[in-house]
Scaffold this active site. Structure first.
Site, mmCIF file in Angstrom:
data_model
loop_
_atom_site.group_PDB
_atom_site.id
_atom_site.type_symbol
_atom_site.label_atom_id
_atom_site.label_comp_id
_atom_site.label_asym_id
_atom_site.label_seq_id
_atom_site.Cartn_x
_atom_site.Cartn_y
_atom_site.Cartn_z
ATOM 1 N N GLU A 128 0.852 -1.188 0.000
ATOM 2 C CA GLU A 128 0.000 0.000 0.000
ATOM 3 C C GLU A 128 0.886 1.235 0.000
ATOM 4 O OE1 GLU A 128 -2.755 0.454 3.286
ATOM 5 O OE2 GLU A 128 -3.813 2.044 2.242
ATOM 6 N N ALA A 269 1.472 -0.366 10.790
ATOM 7 C CA ALA A 269 1.198 -1.749 10.413
ATOM 8 C C ALA A 269 0.396 -1.760 9.119
ATOM 9 C CB ALA A 269 0.406 -2.452 11.513
ATOM 10 N N GLU A 271 -2.607 -4.051 6.760
ATOM 11 C CA GLU A 271 -3.697 -5.027 6.870
ATOM 12 C C GLU A 271 -3.741 -6.064 5.750
ATOM 13 O OE1 GLU A 271 -4.104 -1.686 6.147
ATOM 14 O OE2 GLU A 271 -5.663 -1.394 4.639
ATOM 15 N N ASN A 272 -2.613 -6.447 5.136
ATOM 16 C CA ASN A 272 -2.623 -7.447 4.068
ATOM 17 C C ASN A 272 -3.516 -8.629 4.435
ATOM 18 O OD1 ASN A 272 -0.235 -5.946 3.089
ATOM 19 N ND2 ASN A 272 0.730 -6.906 4.867
ATOM 20 N N GLU A 305 -5.916 -3.100 12.381
ATOM 21 C CA GLU A 305 -5.576 -3.937 11.213
ATOM 22 C C GLU A 305 -6.568 -5.083 11.080
ATOM 23 O OE1 GLU A 305 -3.559 -2.434 9.393
ATOM 24 O OE2 GLU A 305 -2.757 -1.118 10.950
ATOM 25 N N HIS A 308 -9.797 -3.981 9.531
ATOM 26 C CA HIS A 308 -9.691 -3.752 8.088
ATOM 27 C C HIS A 308 -10.125 -4.977 7.281
ATOM 28 C CE1 HIS A 308 -8.139 0.170 7.209
ATOM 29 N NE2 HIS A 308 -6.971 0.033 7.802
HETATM 30 N N1 0A1 Z 1 -3.229 0.875 5.753
HETATM 31 C C1 0A1 Z 1 -2.344 0.878 6.875
HETATM 32 C C2 0A1 Z 1 -1.330 1.936 6.922
HETATM 33 C C3 0A1 Z 1 -0.306 1.999 5.889
HETATM 34 C C4 0A1 Z 1 -0.416 2.906 4.872
HETATM 35 C C5 0A1 Z 1 0.577 3.122 3.978
HETATM 36 C C6 0A1 Z 1 1.708 2.391 4.116
HETATM 37 O O1 0A1 Z 1 2.735 2.626 3.266
HETATM 38 C C7 0A1 Z 1 2.709 3.762 2.499
HETATM 39 C C8 0A1 Z 1 1.840 1.468 5.109
HETATM 40 C C9 0A1 Z 1 0.813 1.253 5.982
HETATM 41 C C10 0A1 Z 1 -3.177 1.147 8.113
HETATM 42 O O2 0A1 Z 1 -4.092 1.949 8.075
HETATM 43 O O3 0A1 Z 1 -2.872 0.579 9.125
HETATM 44 ZN ZN ZN Z 2 -5.866 1.606 8.450
#
Ligand code: 0A1
Ligand code: ZN
Length: 896
Positions: A128, A269, A271-272, A305, A308
């Site tokens: 992400e 972190a 959320e893969n 996470e 998500h």
């Molecule tokens: N989606 C994750 C946060 C996240 C966003 C961007 C990243 O790299 C650019 C890494 C992690 C969350 O909301 O926890």
């Molecule tokens: Zn998030």
């Protein structure tokens, strides 16, 4: 950078649906020391929803070495596709096809921590928002959702653990000491949710039985040395899974849920799907090494996470302008979870303090953007407090407007309607509108208009008619992309306090909606620029308690009498507003002090204000009905950062001095209360990271803080004693912080001893060493910059590790205003220069971190002329460099 090569913005208005869908994505990763070979087999189909009958396909790709590309098993010649630094384009394609793409990448040289990289020898990914394109050529956009199968091969001895999303379907031995694993994820997902991990990891395992009776294996993978710090994260995960079933009816959907902790990570972190990758700082916790704040953060991030999995993964974002669709909703969900696990009021106070300090500052600065922005240059720059925290406030307002039952119906409808889809914030609001029958058209302005609305409240009491009226005027200052704001739809939860407590409310011409209000608290809905609400049968002039629970992210102005604030502080039924009144009262005194020519003698009026504040705080300390955490928060003066956010021009030194002075006065006046709090605390009690334990430590350490300000060295010795005897990091850090920040020869000697001892004891624990860097970087005494520069050369510092950079450089530049902004002769502008040098260094190495670190310099407009010039000069110096998109966007927007 010349204007021709300047990065161009991406616009929401230019969104088009993808030309091709990727039905299946089969990946093979062959991990070798010098390179990784990635084979991607994509099964594609023309998108029936594509606007025109396009036959071309753009695959994103960056920093890839292309070995071959085959269309339906026929290897293409270079003339059959176009490649540039960011994409590979194919034209004249059939409606169904397969592509086999082989690329080579170099994870060991990847310092950006995006794509596939190595952290302490471990392979891991961060995709992400647009990191997948650093792994292979792919339509790297969230509205392309595909079923992934991943095969990983690697050296068996060095990489015994091979993980990816979904369920393990096959594993085995290969020649040459290698082995393989194959993972299949049955749920369609966008590439940003892809993950791979390979390394020598240990794990703890647990199980969760879902409410429909499925057994889910839960694993947390860490380096073997960290196995003793995983229990809190595991408990938090199980609590989250249970809570999401109870509160949102959401069950986990795979057979296994894995968390992997890595030391080098740009954010908290990720959320893969089925394989969350965490910064170690958001997983590892044990009392000896982790503060209460650290424990709470682990709980919140694990929950975030996990949540998500539904709000983000099962239902994802159509494009990155919709980022808050998943982030705002998920932050709201994790905040409610934390509120349910601990104290609801305390959690709200903490969240609002963050929002009002940092998000309001963002909304008032050059990077201000709407919760659904209309344009960006680099999406990584938009993982902001506005998208996350303000986005969560919008969801909270919807919940307030609809009430809990309708809100839950709305969320059920949203998940059912859009499961497996990539959607927009409009779709989310539509689900809420559909279940409630409410028109939320005006509410949607919250998503498109940036800036913090301001509400002016005035009132009138008519003794004869027994009517009390409240008039609200709303406005919103201009922001870079939006100067002319339309009125917002603002829920203002309100109560009226009489001498005997909350008054029953009878609102003229508005039947009380029993679903959204009881009769002592009502949600007033502002929709116009000016609006008056009249309460009837009000038998005494009340004190208004407005914006209870901080029901909307606005700046509220009402000229309370001092007595009114004291009433609210002691008697409001709304805990949040009790705290808020204490902050308002203190802010007034701080402002009075900042007006004084000298703090050696202050005016009689200011003395009177100080006395009133101290009296009110005395009552707080004596109020046995109050949660100790609330007492601690009410005793704590507004932070320098919050006072700065409220200021038109930030007078760094006056703010610091006024606050220090007032703390000293409170310490003297309430000394015996603080002594008794400190002495009554049972220092032998076992550590518990629950709300009660955290609250008790917080109050006790607040008392110690005040006592350490007295001109009495015995309290400095007490700090040292507490540091030495502490069985948990919260108490150790609280004491150490006081020693480090106390300007006294004895404190200096003891601080030095304690810091040496601390390092000797904890040098093998990177997360603890980070706290050691931070406490020194945050020191308010002079010469801290020199010390920070010295610490950069310390063997424990690692200039590539984001946690280390944040702990040392981030803390100095963000949390140490007096030193960062120092203007005295030898150090004038040195803080700014130091930061700019770091940004120039990081711009190449890790653009995301470089851009984030820039924030304090972007606020230059809020300072005096001298500082403005110095800060601007550093921004201009940065702009001379060959910049990443990330840094370019922030620097250019802040100079615009
Ligand atoms: N989606 C994750 C946060 C996240 C966003 C961007 C990243 O790299 C650019 C890494 C992690 C969350 O909301 O926890
Ligand atoms: Zn998030």
């Amino acid at each position: 950078m010349s204007s021709a090569s300047q990065p161009q913005p991406i616009l929401l208005a230019n969104y088009t649906v993808p030309s091709y869908l990727v039905l299946k994505t089969d990946l093979t990763f062959d991990l070798h020391d010098d390179q990784t070979r990635v084979t991607a087999l994509l099964t594609l189909q023309r998108n029936p929803q594509a606007v025109t009958d396009v036959d071309s396909l753009v695959l994103h790709g960056s920093e890839l070495e292309l070995e071959s590309i085959a269309l339906d098993d026929r290897v293409l010649t270079a003339a059959e596709y176009q490649v540039d630094g960011e994409s590979l384009t194919l034209t004249g394609l059939p409606s169904q096809l397969t592509l086999r793409i082989v690329t080579r990448i170099k994870p060991h040289l990847n310092t950006s921590l995006e794509g596939l990289y190595q952290s302490r020898g471990l392979y891991c990914t961060q995709c992400e928002a647009e990191g997948f394109r650093k792994i292979t050529y792919y339509p790297d956009r969230p509205d392309v959702m595909s079923e992934f199968t991943t095969r990983i091969t690697a050296d068996r001895q060095r990489y015994p653990v091979l993980l990816s999303n979904g369920n393990l379907v096959e594993q085995g031995e290969l020649d040459g000491g290698r082995h393989f694993a194959v993972w299949h994820d049955p749920f369609k997902k966008p590439a940003y949710l892809f993950a791979l991990v390979a390394g020598d990891l240990s794990f703890i395992e647990n199980h969760f039985v879902t409410r429909s009776g499925r057994d889910v294996t839960l694993r947390i993978y860490v380096e073997a040395k960290d196995l003793d710090k995983c229990d809190h994260a595991m408990d938090s995960l199980k609590n989250s899974m249970h809570w999401d079933e109870e509160v949102y009816g959401r069950e986990y959907d795979l057979d296994i849920f894995m968390i992997v902790a890595v030391d080098d990570f740009n954010m908290g972190a990720m959320e893969n799907k089925g394989l969350n990758i965490f910064n170690t700082s958001c997983v590892l916790a044990k009392p000896e090494t982790t503060t209460d704040v650290g424990f709470q953060r682990v709980e919140a991030v694990v929950a975030h996470e996990y949540f998500h999995n539904w709000s983000g993964n099962r239902v994802t974002c159509r494009d990155w302008f919709q980022l808050s669709l998943k982030e705002g909703f998920t932050v709201y969900r994790d905040a409610e979870f934390s509120a349910d696990m601990g104290s609801r009021t305390v959690k709200r106070i903490e969240d609002v303090a963050l929002l009002r300090t940092l998000q309001f500052a963002e909304d008032g600065g050059p990077m201000a953007h709407a919760v659904r922005p209309a344009s960006y240059i680099e999406i990584s720059n938009f993982y902001t407090l506005t998208i996350y925290e303000k986005g969560a406030e919008l969801v909270r307002m919807l919940a307030t407007l609809l009430g809990p039952e309708k809100f839950r119906e709305g969320s059920d409808l949203y998940f059912d309607r859009h499961d497996g889809q990539a959607v927009t914030t409009d779709d989310f609001v539509q689900a809420m509108a559909d279940v409630s029958g409410r028109d939320l058209g005006q509410f949607k302005r919250w998503y498109s208009q940036a800036g913090t609305p301001r509400i002016e409240v005035s009132d009138h009491y008519d003794e004869d008619a027994l009517e009390y009226s409240l008039t609200f005027r709303q406005s919103c200052p201009p922001t870079p992309e939006n100067t002319n704001k339309q009125p917002f739809h603002i829920p203002v939860k309100t109560g009226l306090l009489g001498t005997a407590g909350d008054l029953p409310l009878r609102l003229k011409d508005h039947p009380v909606d029993t679903e959204t209000s009881d009769n002592t608290s009502i949600v007033l809905e502002l929709t116009e620029a000016e609006q008056t609400f009249v309460f009837q049968q009000v038998h005494e002039k009340p004190v208004p308690s407005v914006l209870r629970g901080f029901s909307a992210p606005v700046k509220l102005h009402y000229s309370w009498q001092r007595e009114d604030l004291i009433t609210l502080m002691s008697r409001d039924s709304d805990g949040f507003n009790r705290w808020e009144a204490s902050q308002q009262l203190a802010l007034r005194v701080l402002h009075d002090l900042m007006q004084e020519a000298s703090l050696a003698t202050v005016s009689a009026a200011t003395e009177e204000a100080i006395a009133a504040l101290i009296d009110a705080l005395q009552s707080v300390v004596q109020d046995e009905t109050l949660d100790p955490a609330m007492v601690a928060y009410m005793l704590t003066l507004p932070t320098e950062a919050y006072i700065s956010e409220l200021a038109t021009v930030i007078d760094v030194d006056a703010i610091h001095q006024a606050r220090q002075y007032l703390q000293g006065r409170i310490a003297h006046a309430l000394k015996s209360a603080f002594v008794s709090i400190y002495q009554r605390y049972d220092h032998q009690q076992a550590y518990r990271a629950d709300a009660r334990g955290i609250a008790d430590r917080s109050l006790k350490n607040t008392a110690l803080h005040y006592l350490s300000l007295l001109d009495d060295e015995s309290w400095i010795e007490t700090c040292y004693e507490q540091y030495r005897a502490a069985s948990n990091m919260t108490d150790a850090m609280a004491a150490l912080t006081r020693l480090v920040n106390t300007d006294n020869p004895l404190a200096a000697t003891l601080a030095e001893n304690a810091l040496d001892n601390f390092y000797q004891r904890w040098q093998q624990e990177p997360l603890v060493v980070n706290q050691w860097f931070s406490v020194q970087a945050g020191c308010n005494l002079p010469d801290t910059l020199a010390q920070v520069k010295k610490l950069q050369k310390h063997p424990a510092f690692d200039s590539r590790n984001p946690n280390k950079i944040r702990a040392l450089i981030g803390v100095f530049c963000n949390n140490n205003a007096v030193n960062f902004h120092r203007l005295d002769e030898q150090q004038q502008g040195q803080g700014y220069r130091f930061l700019a040098d770091e940004i120039i260094r990081l711009n190449k190495q890790n653009p995301q971190i470089a851009a984030r670190l820039l924030t304090p310099l972007t606020k230059w407009r809020k300072y005096d002329e001298t500082r403005q010039q110095l800060m601007k000069a550093e921004l201009q110096r940065i702009l001379q460099e060959e910049l990443s998109r990330d840094v370019y966007e922030v620097v250019s927007k802040s100079l615009a």
